[in-house]
Design a protein around this motif. Sequence first.
Motif, PDB file in Angstrom:
ATOM      1  N   GLU A 146       0.850  -1.125  -0.101  1.00 11.21           N
ATOM      2  CA  GLU A 146       0.006  -0.123   0.001  1.00 11.21           C
ATOM      3  C   GLU A 146       0.747   1.223   0.130  1.00 11.21           C
ATOM      4  O   GLU A 146       0.512   2.233  -0.670  1.00 11.21           O
ATOM      5  N   LYS A 147       1.897   1.283   0.744  1.00 15.42           N
ATOM      6  CA  LYS A 147       2.875   2.199   0.911  1.00 15.42           C
ATOM      7  C   LYS A 147       3.426   2.581  -0.422  1.00 15.42           C
ATOM      8  O   LYS A 147       3.473   3.529  -1.206  1.00 15.42           O
ATOM      9  N   LEU A 148       3.936   1.604  -1.255  1.00 15.04           N
ATOM     10  CA  LEU A 148       4.378   1.722  -2.544  1.00 15.04           C
ATOM     11  C   LEU A 148       3.486   2.225  -3.599  1.00 15.04           C
ATOM     12  O   LEU A 148       3.755   3.182  -4.505  1.00 15.04           O
ATOM     13  N   SER A 149       2.271   1.508  -3.312  1.00 12.60           N
ATOM     14  CA  SER A 149       1.172   2.102  -4.431  1.00 12.60           C
ATOM     15  C   SER A 149       0.759   3.355  -4.348  1.00 12.60           C
ATOM     16  O   SER A 149       0.551   4.170  -5.295  1.00 12.60           O
ATOM     17  N   LYS A 150       0.873   4.084  -3.126  1.00 11.06           N
ATOM     18  CA  LYS A 150       0.463   5.587  -2.859  1.00 11.06           C
ATOM     19  C   LYS A 150       1.747   6.309  -3.327  1.00 11.06           C
ATOM     20  O   LYS A 150       1.514   7.703  -3.003  1.00 11.06           O
ATOM     21  N   GLY A 151       2.845   5.895  -3.534  1.00  8.03           N
ATOM     22  CA  GLY A 151       3.922   6.498  -3.773  1.00  8.03           C
ATOM     23  C   GLY A 151       4.421   7.515  -2.621  1.00  8.03           C
ATOM     24  O   GLY A 151       4.803   8.710  -2.646  1.00  8.03           O
ATOM     25  N   GLU A 152       4.298   7.000  -1.292  1.00  8.29           N
ATOM     26  CA  GLU A 152       4.662   7.568  -0.071  1.00  8.29           C
ATOM     27  C   GLU A 152       6.170   7.590   0.213  1.00  8.29           C
ATOM     28  O   GLU A 152       6.430   7.403   1.453  1.00  8.29           O
ATOM     29  N   VAL A 153       7.020   7.073  -0.673  1.00  7.42           N
ATOM     30  CA  VAL A 153       8.635   6.840  -0.489  1.00  7.42           C
ATOM     31  C   VAL A 153       8.991   7.536  -1.606  1.00  7.42           C
ATOM     32  O   VAL A 153       8.881   7.768  -2.523  1.00  7.42           O
ATOM     33  N   ASP A 154      10.377   7.979  -0.991  1.00  3.93           N
ATOM     34  CA  ASP A 154      11.401   8.687  -2.045  1.00  3.93           C
ATOM     35  C   ASP A 154      12.076   7.426  -2.640  1.00  3.93           C
ATOM     36  O   ASP A 154      12.239   7.557  -4.110  1.00  3.93           O
ATOM     37  N   GLU A 187      -0.841 -14.859 -10.751  1.00  5.74           N
ATOM     38  CA  GLU A 187      -1.075 -13.338 -10.242  1.00  5.74           C
ATOM     39  C   GLU A 187       0.065 -12.587  -9.972  1.00  5.74           C
ATOM     40  O   GLU A 187       0.159 -11.436 -10.299  1.00  5.74           O
ATOM     41  N   THR A 188       0.842 -13.159  -9.196  1.00  5.74           N
ATOM     42  CA  THR A 188       2.053 -12.515  -8.723  1.00  5.74           C
ATOM     43  C   THR A 188       3.061 -12.363  -9.752  1.00  5.74           C
ATOM     44  O   THR A 188       3.588 -11.132  -9.963  1.00  5.74           O
ATOM     45  N   ILE A 189       3.263 -13.187 -10.954  1.00  8.47           N
ATOM     46  CA  ILE A 189       3.795 -12.857 -12.154  1.00  8.47           C
ATOM     47  C   ILE A 189       3.562 -11.771 -12.732  1.00  8.47           C
ATOM     48  O   ILE A 189       4.303 -10.963 -13.315  1.00  8.47           O
ATOM     49  N   GLU A 190       2.021 -11.535 -12.916  1.00  2.79           N
ATOM     50  CA  GLU A 190       1.413 -10.633 -13.660  1.00  2.79           C
ATOM     51  C   GLU A 190       1.929  -9.104 -12.848  1.00  2.79           C
ATOM     52  O   GLU A 190       1.974  -8.159 -13.537  1.00  2.79           O
ATOM     53  N   ASN A 191       1.801  -9.299 -11.687  1.00  2.50           N
ATOM     54  CA  ASN A 191       2.338  -8.031 -10.816  1.00  2.50           C
ATOM     55  C   ASN A 191       3.549  -7.743 -11.069  1.00  2.50           C
ATOM     56  O   ASN A 191       4.036  -6.573 -10.914  1.00  2.50           O
ATOM     57  N   LEU A 192       4.402  -8.829 -10.968  1.00  5.13           N
ATOM     58  CA  LEU A 192       5.722  -8.314 -11.242  1.00  5.13           C
ATOM     59  C   LEU A 192       6.040  -7.638 -12.596  1.00  5.13           C
ATOM     60  O   LEU A 192       6.728  -6.845 -12.738  1.00  5.13           O
ATOM     61  N   GLU A 193       5.603  -8.379 -13.717  1.00  6.78           N
ATOM     62  CA  GLU A 193       5.399  -7.464 -14.916  1.00  6.78           C
ATOM     63  C   GLU A 193       5.189  -6.166 -15.034  1.00  6.78           C
ATOM     64  O   GLU A 193       5.797  -5.279 -15.645  1.00  6.78           O
ATOM     65  N   MET A 194       3.899  -5.715 -14.184  1.00  8.05           N
ATOM     66  CA  MET A 194       3.768  -4.623 -13.952  1.00  8.05           C
ATOM     67  C   MET A 194       4.475  -3.443 -13.244  1.00  8.05           C
ATOM     68  O   MET A 194       4.950  -2.456 -13.634  1.00  8.05           O
ATOM     69  N   SER A 197       7.701  -2.717 -15.477  1.00 10.08           N
ATOM     70  CA  SER A 197       7.278  -1.630 -16.551  1.00 10.08           C
ATOM     71  C   SER A 197       6.989  -0.345 -15.858  1.00 10.08           C
ATOM     72  O   SER A 197       6.528   0.579 -16.329  1.00 10.08           O
ATOM     73  N   GLN A 198       7.173  -0.615 -14.654  1.00 11.99           N
ATOM     74  CA  GLN A 198       6.866   0.706 -13.585  1.00 11.99           C
ATOM     75  C   GLN A 198       5.374   1.370 -13.794  1.00 11.99           C
ATOM     76  O   GLN A 198       5.130   2.414 -13.459  1.00 11.99           O
ATOM     77  N   ARG A 199       4.544   0.177 -14.329  1.00 11.09           N
ATOM     78  CA  ARG A 199       3.094   0.543 -14.231  1.00 11.09           C
ATOM     79  C   ARG A 199       2.542   0.715 -12.704  1.00 11.09           C
ATOM     80  O   ARG A 199       1.444   1.432 -12.556  1.00 11.09           O
ATOM     81  N   ILE A 200       3.460   0.087 -11.784  1.00  8.10           N
ATOM     82  CA  ILE A 200       3.172   0.264 -10.560  1.00  8.10           C
ATOM     83  C   ILE A 200       4.353   0.123  -9.686  1.00  8.10           C
ATOM     84  O   ILE A 200       5.364  -0.358 -10.146  1.00  8.10           O
TER      85      ILE A 200
END
Length: 281
Positions: A146-154, A187-194, A197-200
């Motif tokens: 969640e922290k990574l998803s919200k961009g709450e880190v430098d 689904e973990t592999i799909e998240n890794l692909e995203m 590509s820095q989509r997440i």
Amino acid sequence: MESSSQPSSLAIAESLLSRYPTSALLLEYAETVVSVREMALLPSATVEADVIALRIAELMLALNLPFVDSKEGLVSSSESEPEASIFTADFLPTHRMFFDAVCEAMSSSRTVRVTIMGPTFLLPDFIHFRRDREKPGRNFTRELKEKLSKGEVDFAYVVFRNSPERFMKMVGSYVKSNKEFERAINETIENLEMTTSQRIFPSLQFRCVDTGYMHIPHIFDSVALLASRRSPETAVDGGWVVRDRPSLDMEKARFDRVFEGTSQTQSMASVQLRRFLESLL
């Protein structure tokens, strides 16, 4: 002359290193001052001597054990009161207490340096939902996601140790069939692909390095939480909280040295992580 306050853990560690310059000698010294149970909290002799010296120093401070350096006059004992600015090593004796503290420290930090036994925060949401329902305590990997998803880190530096036995055991605890296990891994592999590509998680950088099980750092802006496991197969059963600035800076530098010293690039680590996940199917 005795000091009127406790020395820092770093000062004690440096003094120990000057008297016991090898890992084996340091552990022999530790056996004379702590119990067998407490010895289990220390790294093995294969770990660097400076790491062992620091862990011994933290343990002595946490237990308020006396330490005297004949050259420097450093003294730590139950008769001395630590100043507010002097490090006091907090030991967290259980898995839940340790990761509750990790989550609390991470919540306000703009930097993240952690090692994880596998890409747990890339697991699908249904796994995290079941974990939260079935297991007490805060969910470190979900909160990291969640922290990574919200961009709450430098920046977030993550080292994946990629333990197939422990990762499969963890996922297996929250799936009901082989088909569901395969779904979770795919689904973990799909998240890794995203992620690749820095989509997440655009602030995430990761490497795949086996850093061992005796020293497991979780390092944030103003605190480091250092866990260990009793064997490669067991989970974290507690750890230490490091707050004094010299020790904290040393832990950050050690982590960065390993992270930046590996020959892997981000793309190479992504390929290795995908192969790890595919090998579980």
